[in-house]
Write an enzyme that holds these catalytic residues in place. Structure first.
Site, PDB file in Angstrom:
ATOM      1  N   GLU A 141      -3.420   6.987  -4.554  1.00 50.54           N
ATOM      2  CA  GLU A 141      -3.818   7.198  -5.869  1.00 50.54           C
ATOM      3  C   GLU A 141      -5.136   6.956  -6.369  1.00 50.54           C
ATOM      4  O   GLU A 141      -5.884   6.858  -5.616  1.00 50.54           O
ATOM      5  CB  GLU A 141      -3.184   5.453  -6.088  1.00 50.54           C
ATOM      6  CG  GLU A 141      -3.940   4.479  -5.467  1.00 50.54           C
ATOM      7  CD  GLU A 141      -3.137   2.899  -5.599  1.00 50.54           C
ATOM      8  OE1 GLU A 141      -2.098   2.822  -5.312  1.00 50.54           O
ATOM      9  OE2 GLU A 141      -4.103   1.820  -5.713  1.00 50.54           O
ATOM     10  N   ARG A 199       0.941  -1.272  -0.030  1.00 54.73           N
ATOM     11  CA  ARG A 199       0.104  -0.032   0.119  1.00 54.73           C
ATOM     12  C   ARG A 199       0.921   1.117   0.079  1.00 54.73           C
ATOM     13  O   ARG A 199       1.886   1.179   0.712  1.00 54.73           O
ATOM     14  CB  ARG A 199      -0.915  -0.049   1.182  1.00 54.73           C
ATOM     15  CG  ARG A 199      -1.955  -0.960   1.266  1.00 54.73           C
ATOM     16  CD  ARG A 199      -3.212  -0.559   0.086  1.00 54.73           C
ATOM     17  NE  ARG A 199      -4.292  -1.421  -0.096  1.00 54.73           N
ATOM     18  CZ  ARG A 199      -4.478  -2.543  -0.873  1.00 54.73           C
ATOM     19  NH1 ARG A 199      -3.532  -2.858  -1.624  1.00 54.73           N
ATOM     20  NH2 ARG A 199      -5.597  -3.222  -0.775  1.00 54.73           N
ATOM     21  N   HIS A 221      -0.933  -0.081  -9.878  1.00 45.58           N
ATOM     22  CA  HIS A 221      -1.484  -0.871  -8.921  1.00 45.58           C
ATOM     23  C   HIS A 221      -2.195  -2.232  -9.614  1.00 45.58           C
ATOM     24  O   HIS A 221      -3.358  -2.362  -9.709  1.00 45.58           O
ATOM     25  CB  HIS A 221      -2.694  -0.228  -8.181  1.00 45.58           C
ATOM     26  CG  HIS A 221      -3.058  -0.995  -7.031  1.00 45.58           C
ATOM     27  ND1 HIS A 221      -3.682  -0.534  -5.856  1.00 45.58           N
ATOM     28  CD2 HIS A 221      -2.931  -2.388  -6.639  1.00 45.58           C
ATOM     29  CE1 HIS A 221      -3.935  -1.204  -5.015  1.00 45.58           C
ATOM     30  NE2 HIS A 221      -3.616  -2.594  -5.304  1.00 45.58           N
TER      31      HIS A 221
HETATM   32  C1  DGY Z   1      -5.607  -6.088  -2.714  1.00 45.73           C
HETATM   33  O1  DGY Z   1      -6.427  -7.083  -2.886  1.00 45.73           O
HETATM   34  O2  DGY Z   1      -5.458  -5.691  -1.616  1.00 45.73           O
HETATM   35  C2  DGY Z   1      -5.069  -5.623  -3.955  1.00 45.73           C
HETATM   36  O3  DGY Z   1      -4.349  -4.417  -3.666  1.00 45.73           O
HETATM   37  C3  DGY Z   1      -5.945  -5.384  -4.995  1.00 45.73           C
HETATM   38  O4  DGY Z   1      -5.341  -5.833  -6.086  1.00 45.73           O
END
Ligand code: DGY
Length: 325
Positions: free
Chosen positions: A270, A241, A288
């Site tokens: 983002e 993240r 992402h």
């Molecule tokens: C998640 O599943 O947390 C991812 O970041 C989305 O792909």
């Protein structure tokens, strides 16, 4: 027209096979245009809904949850990360929350390895040179990156994805260091060096990969002070993240040469990423896409549906119940 099935709102446009099953199991409100909901429009759109199938980045903070209609009993997020859902606020309202662990481990670890290699081998600069017609041909000193083989990789957060990244990095003969809330058993550790104190791991990281969830204790964890503890010329990779990284500090270190490069798939705020990243040649940046394979996105959707169906159709505890911490 009512179908007699519980109504479930999909906040996003999900893969076709996932939406087909959602529409078969539930009275589904789909979002084919993939328009973004804010808190107020979500509360309006979920009138008479029993469930919400949401995704990373959806605004499900305490205020939105408090404003949801009483009919809402479950939020199933199409993601392993659930920092966008205020689980404690949901619990207070009697709303259960589920996520989609396991199924995106390999796809995300692949992208972490890609970010690591992409940053180390100056992939962005090479691709740009070629596509902008600036390649003059092979030269002995062109685009020299750094070797990955034999280097030390420190992994912050040795959960499923961290372990899968370690497996990939071992194939590159990297030496694995890790820091995690608890030490792994020997069969999962596979010779990796455990650091109970994550700060103590930093001097051993030629590469540092962030694989820890976003929590109050990891917020802006990669800051100027910690970057200063990394070896000069280290490379930072983040596929977890964006909020785990202090962007100002990372950008300053990439500009000054304190860090050689960064490979980033996730960003604070983002898609409005820190503008400083755009002009940095020593970054390998992706939008992402850690879990973005059709196999993985279908598996995430089916897992979210397994949870919704268990709870809303069979009155069972969802298999991937997220508990308020
Ligand atoms: C998640 O599943 O947390 C991812 O970041 C989305 O792909």
């Amino acid at each position: 027209m009512t179908t007699g099935k519980p109504r479930v709102l999909a906040t996003r446009h999900f893969p076709p096979d996932v939406e087909a099953r959602l529409a078969g199991s539930f009275d589904a409100i789909l979002n084919p245009e993939d328009r973004l909901y804010d808190g107020a429009s979500l509360a309006k759109a979920t009138i008479d809904c029993a469930g919400i199938m949401c995704a990373a980045g959806d605004p499900l903070g305490a205020d939105t949850i408090a404003s949801l209609p009483q009919s809402v009993r479950m939020i199933a997020t199409f993601s392993v990360g659930y920092e966008h859902v205020d689980v404690a606020a949901a619990a207070k309202r009697g709303i259960v929350v589920s996520n989609t662990p396991d199924v995106l481990t390999d796809a995300t670890a692949d992208i972490a390895m890609l970010c690591l290699l992409g940053a180390a081998r100056r992939t962005h600069e090479g691709a740009q040179m070629l596509r902008t017609h600036h390649w003059v041909g092979w030269t002995p000193t062109q685009l020299m990156g750094v070797h990955v083989t034999g280097k030390r990789l420190g992994i912050l957060g040795m959960g499923r994805i961290g372990q899968a990244l370690a497996d990939r990095a071992r194939a590159f003969r990297m030496q694995i260091h890790y820091s995690n809330r608890s030490r792994l058993p020997a069969e999962l550790e596979k010779g990796a060096v455990f650091h109970a104190d994550p700060d103590a791991m930093l001097p051993y990281c030629d590469f540092l990969s962030i694989n820890a969830p976003m929590t109050p204790s990891t917020h802006k964890w990669v800051n100027a002070e910690r970057i200063g503890k990394l070896p000069k010329g280290a490379i930072v990779v983040n596929t977890a993240r964006g909020g785990v990284v202090d962007d100002e500090a990372l950008i300053a270190a990439l500009k000054s040469g304190r860090l050689a490069a960064a490979g980033l798939d996730v960003f604070d705020g983002e898609p409005k990423i820190h503008p400083g990243y755009y002009d940095l040649a020593n970054t390998f940046l992706l939008p992402h896409m850690g879990s973005a394979t059709i196999e993985t996105r279908n598996a995430m959707g089916f897992k979210a549906l397994d949870n919704l169906e268990a709870f809303l159709l069979r009155n069972q505890t969802p298999p991937d119940l997220v508990k308020a911490s």
